[in-house]
Design a protein around this motif. Structure first.
Motif, PDB file in Angstrom:
ATOM      1  N   LYS A  20     -26.545  -4.402 -21.830  1.00 16.06           N
ATOM      2  CA  LYS A  20     -26.492  -5.786 -22.674  1.00 16.06           C
ATOM      3  C   LYS A  20     -25.397  -6.296 -22.428  1.00 16.06           C
ATOM      4  O   LYS A  20     -24.356  -5.758 -21.803  1.00 16.06           O
ATOM      5  CB  LYS A  20     -26.324  -5.007 -24.187  1.00 16.06           C
ATOM      6  CG  LYS A  20     -25.200  -4.209 -24.398  1.00 16.06           C
ATOM      7  CD  LYS A  20     -25.616  -3.523 -25.952  1.00 16.06           C
ATOM      8  CE  LYS A  20     -24.579  -2.360 -26.173  1.00 16.06           C
ATOM      9  NZ  LYS A  20     -24.656  -1.878 -27.584  1.00 16.06           N
ATOM     10  N   LEU A  21     -25.120  -7.776 -22.771  1.00 19.48           N
ATOM     11  CA  LEU A  21     -24.209  -8.425 -22.519  1.00 19.48           C
ATOM     12  C   LEU A  21     -23.102  -8.234 -23.759  1.00 19.48           C
ATOM     13  O   LEU A  21     -23.534  -7.772 -24.941  1.00 19.48           O
ATOM     14  CB  LEU A  21     -24.491  -9.963 -22.499  1.00 19.48           C
ATOM     15  CG  LEU A  21     -25.600 -10.424 -21.401  1.00 19.48           C
ATOM     16  CD1 LEU A  21     -26.100 -11.722 -21.379  1.00 19.48           C
ATOM     17  CD2 LEU A  21     -24.754 -10.422 -20.008  1.00 19.48           C
ATOM     18  N   PRO A  22     -21.869  -8.775 -23.343  1.00 21.36           N
ATOM     19  CA  PRO A  22     -20.881  -8.541 -24.400  1.00 21.36           C
ATOM     20  C   PRO A  22     -21.230  -9.387 -25.690  1.00 21.36           C
ATOM     21  O   PRO A  22     -21.905 -10.403 -25.542  1.00 21.36           O
ATOM     22  CB  PRO A  22     -19.587  -8.787 -23.880  1.00 21.36           C
ATOM     23  CG  PRO A  22     -19.925  -9.695 -22.588  1.00 21.36           C
ATOM     24  CD  PRO A  22     -21.217  -9.206 -22.344  1.00 21.36           C
ATOM     25  N   ARG A  23     -20.764  -9.383 -26.798  1.00 10.66           N
ATOM     26  CA  ARG A  23     -21.054 -10.037 -28.028  1.00 10.66           C
ATOM     27  C   ARG A  23     -20.480 -11.466 -27.763  1.00 10.66           C
ATOM     28  O   ARG A  23     -21.251 -12.449 -28.264  1.00 10.66           O
ATOM     29  CB  ARG A  23     -20.476  -9.464 -29.161  1.00 10.66           C
ATOM     30  CG  ARG A  23     -21.221  -8.339 -29.869  1.00 10.66           C
ATOM     31  CD  ARG A  23     -20.775  -7.999 -30.940  1.00 10.66           C
ATOM     32  NE  ARG A  23     -21.408  -6.513 -31.584  1.00 10.66           N
ATOM     33  CZ  ARG A  23     -21.137  -5.775 -32.467  1.00 10.66           C
ATOM     34  NH1 ARG A  23     -20.137  -6.050 -33.309  1.00 10.66           N
ATOM     35  NH2 ARG A  23     -21.911  -4.796 -32.568  1.00 10.66           N
ATOM     36  N   SER A  24     -19.319 -11.462 -27.298  1.00 10.05           N
ATOM     37  CA  SER A  24     -18.815 -12.686 -26.746  1.00 10.05           C
ATOM     38  C   SER A  24     -19.735 -13.738 -26.141  1.00 10.05           C
ATOM     39  O   SER A  24     -19.722 -14.983 -26.163  1.00 10.05           O
ATOM     40  CB  SER A  24     -17.445 -12.783 -26.275  1.00 10.05           C
ATOM     41  OG  SER A  24     -17.652 -12.175 -24.871  1.00 10.05           O
ATOM     42  N   ALA A  25     -20.841 -13.164 -25.230  1.00 11.43           N
ATOM     43  CA  ALA A  25     -21.643 -14.198 -24.448  1.00 11.43           C
ATOM     44  C   ALA A  25     -22.548 -14.933 -25.398  1.00 11.43           C
ATOM     45  O   ALA A  25     -22.903 -15.982 -25.015  1.00 11.43           O
ATOM     46  CB  ALA A  25     -22.559 -13.066 -23.729  1.00 11.43           C
ATOM     47  N   CYS A  26     -23.102 -14.280 -26.407  1.00 11.28           N
ATOM     48  CA  CYS A  26     -23.868 -15.270 -27.357  1.00 11.28           C
ATOM     49  C   CYS A  26     -22.959 -15.922 -28.274  1.00 11.28           C
ATOM     50  O   CYS A  26     -23.521 -16.886 -29.103  1.00 11.28           O
ATOM     51  CB  CYS A  26     -24.536 -14.222 -28.157  1.00 11.28           C
ATOM     52  SG  CYS A  26     -25.920 -13.440 -27.049  1.00 11.28           S
ATOM     53  N   LYS A  27     -21.780 -15.858 -28.552  1.00 14.09           N
ATOM     54  CA  LYS A  27     -20.852 -16.272 -29.758  1.00 14.09           C
ATOM     55  C   LYS A  27     -20.121 -17.438 -29.032  1.00 14.09           C
ATOM     56  O   LYS A  27     -19.930 -18.345 -29.718  1.00 14.09           O
ATOM     57  CB  LYS A  27     -20.071 -15.391 -30.253  1.00 14.09           C
ATOM     58  CG  LYS A  27     -19.123 -15.765 -31.497  1.00 14.09           C
ATOM     59  CD  LYS A  27     -18.473 -14.566 -32.099  1.00 14.09           C
ATOM     60  CE  LYS A  27     -17.801 -15.060 -33.483  1.00 14.09           C
ATOM     61  NZ  LYS A  27     -17.083 -14.087 -33.957  1.00 14.09           N
ATOM     62  N   TYR A  28     -19.523 -17.504 -27.710  1.00 20.74           N
ATOM     63  CA  TYR A  28     -18.724 -18.297 -27.399  1.00 20.74           C
ATOM     64  C   TYR A  28     -19.074 -19.039 -26.071  1.00 20.74           C
ATOM     65  O   TYR A  28     -19.721 -18.187 -25.071  1.00 20.74           O
ATOM     66  CB  TYR A  28     -17.364 -17.572 -26.803  1.00 20.74           C
ATOM     67  CG  TYR A  28     -16.711 -17.146 -28.054  1.00 20.74           C
ATOM     68  CD1 TYR A  28     -16.273 -17.677 -29.178  1.00 20.74           C
ATOM     69  CD2 TYR A  28     -16.678 -15.679 -28.146  1.00 20.74           C
ATOM     70  CE1 TYR A  28     -15.677 -17.398 -29.884  1.00 20.74           C
ATOM     71  CE2 TYR A  28     -16.164 -15.100 -29.389  1.00 20.74           C
ATOM     72  CZ  TYR A  28     -15.521 -15.870 -30.341  1.00 20.74           C
ATOM     73  OH  TYR A  28     -15.016 -15.218 -31.699  1.00 20.74           O
ATOM     74  N   SER A  29     -19.257 -20.212 -25.990  1.00 22.05           N
ATOM     75  CA  SER A  29     -19.958 -21.059 -24.869  1.00 22.05           C
ATOM     76  C   SER A  29     -19.045 -20.793 -23.594  1.00 22.05           C
ATOM     77  O   SER A  29     -19.414 -20.783 -22.348  1.00 22.05           O
ATOM     78  CB  SER A  29     -20.027 -22.350 -25.068  1.00 22.05           C
ATOM     79  OG  SER A  29     -19.012 -23.228 -25.274  1.00 22.05           O
TER      80      SER A  29
END
Length: 55
Positions: A20-29
């Protein structure tokens, strides 16, 4: 030198890396920008770069 382009969703990226990608990948452009953190630096090292990201 001809360069290929690819459009990938986050789901496709997760399948490619097998994790999985880190949560920041979906939260921060900024996560998808070129350089500045582990994932982006790794992509740049193998010749990939982000042209545009859409959250």
């Amino acid at each position: 030198m001809r360069r290929a382009t690819a459009t990938l969703t986050y789901e496709q990226m997760k399948r490619i890396i097998g994790d999985k990608l880190p949560r920041s990948a979906c939260k921060y452009s900024a996560w998808g920008e070129n350089g500045g953190h582990y994932y982006a630096d790794t992509l740049l090292e193998v010749g990939w770069r982000v042209v545009h990201d859409v959250l």
